[in-house]
Design an enzyme around this catalytic site. Structure first.
Site, mmCIF file in Angstrom:
data_model
loop_
_atom_site.group_PDB
_atom_site.id
_atom_site.type_symbol
_atom_site.label_atom_id
_atom_site.label_comp_id
_atom_site.label_asym_id
_atom_site.label_seq_id
_atom_site.Cartn_x
_atom_site.Cartn_y
_atom_site.Cartn_z
ATOM 1 N N THR A 13 22.085 -0.182 15.599
ATOM 2 C CA THR A 13 23.373 -0.847 15.821
ATOM 3 C C THR A 13 23.889 -0.633 17.231
ATOM 4 O OG1 THR A 13 23.941 -0.661 13.509
ATOM 5 C CG2 THR A 13 25.771 -0.919 15.021
ATOM 6 N N ASP A 94 20.439 4.769 10.209
ATOM 7 C CA ASP A 94 19.983 4.938 8.822
ATOM 8 C C ASP A 94 18.978 6.078 8.659
ATOM 9 O OD1 ASP A 94 21.615 2.816 8.322
ATOM 10 O OD2 ASP A 94 20.063 1.489 7.546
ATOM 11 N N LYS A 166 23.482 11.349 7.501
ATOM 12 C CA LYS A 166 24.432 10.235 7.403
ATOM 13 C C LYS A 166 25.053 10.297 6.020
ATOM 14 C CE LYS A 166 24.795 5.254 8.220
ATOM 15 N NZ LYS A 166 24.048 4.006 8.524
#
Ligand SMILES: NC(=O)CC[C@H](N)C(=O)O
Length: 330
Positions: A13, A94, A166
């Protein structure tokens, strides 16, 4: 002169782009090339001489073992160069924790290696990538970050690649460490509060420069009404170990125990981890008789980190005793 920092870009991202500034969650990852990432944060020049290299341009859920090996070998090669003081890796969030732990275990360097990502693409309002990148380069250029292993800088916090995970998606405060961050980075300065005590980088028995392939290791998820299908299928597909993402303390459903004992008898390593998100803690011979079954307890490593350690261990032929020792030491 400013320290020289290599920026290895892999996608995610932080290199993402959305259709409008309101698109904080719907966008395409891995779009913006490394030169544009660097040019987008002119403040970097005040911290370090940054050179960029595009290693991959992918979303991190698509990272394979091949990607880990390629990236690890590149980091190791750069780390021995006299004209590189620190390395920053931009990465999708991720699986960022998996790559960070892999490098933490296998790259023999004292130089700062810092992974960074973002939760919003650069095109979004309140995009977090630019400051995250500046903070990551700040830490990578900072001699006080040397010898602390591979680090993850996100949301003003400095985490060890071993612990960080995460825990939240969507929010910019996505990354947490069960044992807390190592420090903070604020306005161009790192502030340290603790250091990792487990073996890593220069103290590790794993060495990326000697590893050519990684064995298949899969993760099977524990839940109510669970069956043994996934465990058996992974072994049939060639898994050398199965990580059990167990409920609670790494508990194993009664209906699954016979299959795991059978797989172990066939030579597959069985590693009991925990699916609990706030920080699992699996103790050997608690919940299940690991000594009797010759299983391994993952201690506080979550299933995805347990997979990384197990692959490295089995790549150099670890038996179950060695693997258990490594779970306690790393
Ligand atoms: N915030 C992110 O980086 C997630 C984007 C994408 N799924 C990845 O991991 O690369």
């Amino acid at each position: 002169v400013k320290p020289q920092v290599m920026l290895l870009a892999t996608g995610g991202t932080i290199a993402g782009a959305g259709a409008t500034a309101a698109n904080s969650a719907s966008y395409q990852a891995a779009k913006v090339p490394v030169d544009k990432l660097i040019a987008g944060v002119p403040e970097l020049a005040g911290v370090a001489q940054v050179r960029g290299e595009q290693v991959f341009q992918i979303a991190s859920e698509s990272f394979t073992n091949e990607h880990l090996l390629t990236l690890g070998q590149r980091v190791a090669a750069l780390a021995v160069q006299a004209d590189v003081q620190g390395i920053v890796i931009t990465h999708g969030t991720d699986t960022l924790e998996e790559t960070a732990y892999f490098l933490h275990l296998s790259v023999h360097t004292d130089k700062p290696v810092v992974l960074v990502g973002s939760m919003r693409p650069g095109t979004a309002l309140s995009a977090d990538g630019a400051l995250n990148l500046l903070n990551a380069v700040t830490v990578a250029a900072d001699a006080s970050a040397r010898g602390k292993g591979v680090l993850v800088v996100m949301n003003d916090e400095i985490h060890t690649g071993r612990d960080v995970t995460k825990m939240v998606n969507i929010k910019t405060e996505a990354f947490k460490s069960p044992w807390g961050p190592l420090g903070m980075v604020v306005e161009g300065k790192s502030h340290w509060f603790r250091a990792p005590v487990k073996r890593h980088t220069t103290g590790s028995e794993f060495d990326i420069t000697r590893i050519r392939t990684l064995p298949r290791v899969d993760i099977a998820y524990g839940h109510g009404n669970v069956g043994d299908t996934a465990y058996k299928a992974f072994a049939a597909a060639g898994a050398k170990a199965v990580i059990h993402a167990g409920t609670g303390n790494g508990s194993v459903a009664a209906g699954v125990v016979p299959a795991l004992r059978e797989l172990r008898a066939q030579g597959v390593q069985i590693v009991r981890s925990a699916r609990v998100v706030g920080g699992g803690f699996v103790i050997r011979n608690a919940e299940q008789p690991d000594d009797q079954y010759d299983w391994v307890a993952a201690h506080d490593l979550n299933p995805q980190k347990a997979r990384i350690l197990t692959m490295l261990a089995l790549s150099q032929g670890a038996d179950s005793k060695t693997l258990q020792r490594q779970f306690m030491e790393y």
